[in-house]
Design an enzyme around this catalytic site. Structure first.
Site, PDB file in Angstrom:
ATOM      1  N   TYR A   6      12.693  36.031  22.795  1.00  0.00           N
ATOM      2  CA  TYR A   6      13.085  35.209  21.646  1.00  0.00           C
ATOM      3  C   TYR A   6      14.452  34.560  21.892  1.00  0.00           C
ATOM      4  O   TYR A   6      14.660  33.373  21.610  1.00  0.00           O
ATOM      5  CB  TYR A   6      13.121  36.101  20.400  1.00  0.00           C
ATOM      6  CG  TYR A   6      13.243  35.391  19.081  1.00  0.00           C
ATOM      7  CD1 TYR A   6      12.205  34.581  18.596  1.00  0.00           C
ATOM      8  CD2 TYR A   6      14.373  35.545  18.278  1.00  0.00           C
ATOM      9  CE1 TYR A   6      12.306  33.955  17.365  1.00  0.00           C
ATOM     10  CE2 TYR A   6      14.475  34.925  17.044  1.00  0.00           C
ATOM     11  CZ  TYR A   6      13.447  34.134  16.596  1.00  0.00           C
ATOM     12  OH  TYR A   6      13.551  33.507  15.361  1.00  0.00           O
ATOM     13  N   SER A  64      18.435  30.669  16.142  1.00  0.00           N
ATOM     14  CA  SER A  64      18.673  32.023  15.645  1.00  0.00           C
ATOM     15  C   SER A  64      19.982  32.524  16.215  1.00  0.00           C
ATOM     16  O   SER A  64      20.424  32.060  17.275  1.00  0.00           O
ATOM     17  CB  SER A  64      17.541  32.947  16.110  1.00  0.00           C
ATOM     18  OG  SER A  64      17.884  34.306  15.930  1.00  0.00           O
TER      19      SER A  64
END
Length: 243
Positions: A154, A141
């Site tokens: 994350y 990501s």
């Protein structure tokens, strides 16, 4: 039977990848899901409509014993099958400021993304080394390369996979196995449906969210023979938001 395993393949980017591979790759597609069997079955139907073959495999990537048991059982039932490609796509978000983050929110996100990568890839890596061929694509990501406020967990999980991608690529390159990561920015999926798209567009040079199909195109290329000389790379697909 040559296969590709897509973890978290039932929805969003994972589902788009399964559908793209049904058209472009000559692989039997193993669609992993954790809780949403209905969505996994719907993705399988789409794969079959597009002329591909596949099956669904339910397991929690973060649970080592469950991964081992399910994949061993599948391998024993399909002794001729070779998993040549893995897309480590399963991931969850539990966003919040670090100062208020609970151990559950930290561990849940890290276990799914990072330990999921280990559990699934490690199961197949010896077989790939013996076969002297493999394609591993890890979904990371923009959070894992740039860092995103409210996503320390994350960002940590995805950043760790970025580093693991580079290290593993060096270990297995001589055996014709490539390991790459794809780092999407804002992609229109269920996961981003709660975001304020209007506000975020100001940050994105191309002035739109990406589509899951665009990410799937990149993954399909990295799974193919065309990408043989690309390994250890982290490829950003984010409309110019970060490079």
């Amino acid at each position: 039977m040559k296969c590709v395993l897509v973890t978290g393949g039932s929805r969003g980017i994972g589902s788009a990848i399964c559908k793209k591979l049904a058209i472009e790759a000559n692989y039997h597609i193993l669609i992993n899901y954790h809780s949403n069997k209905t969505a996994a079955e719907a993705t399988l139907q789409e794969v079959q409509k597009l002329g591909g073959t596949g099956e669904i495999l339910g397991f929690d990537v973060s649970n080592y014993e469950e991964v081992q048991a399910t994949l061993t059982k599948w391998q024993e039932a399909n002794p001729e099958a070779i998993v040549e490609a893995i897309v480590n796509n399963a991931g969850i978000t539990k966003d919040g400021l670090f100062m208020w983050m609970t151990p559950e929110d930290w561990n849940g996100v890290v276990n799914t993304s990072l330990n999921g990568f280990f559990n699934v890839t490690q199961f197949f890596i010896q077989k790939m080394l013996r076969n002297k061929y493999g394609r591993i694509v890890n979904m990371v990501s923009v959070s894992g390369v740039k860092g995103t406020a409210g996503q320390t967990n994350y960002s940590a999980a995805k950043g760790a996979i970025v580093a693991a991608t580079k290290a593993l690529a060096q270990e297995v390159a001589k055996r014709n196995i490539t390991v790459n990561a794809v780092a999407p920015g804002f992609i229109r999926t269920d996961m981003t449906s709660q975001l304020d798209e209007k506000e975020l567009l100001k940050l994105i040079p191309v002035n739109r969210f990406g589509e899951a199909e665009e990410v799937a195109d990149l993954v399909s290329f990295l799974i193919s023979k065309k990408s043989s000389y690309i390994t250890g790379e982290i490829i950003n697909i984010n409309g110019g938001i970060y490079s």
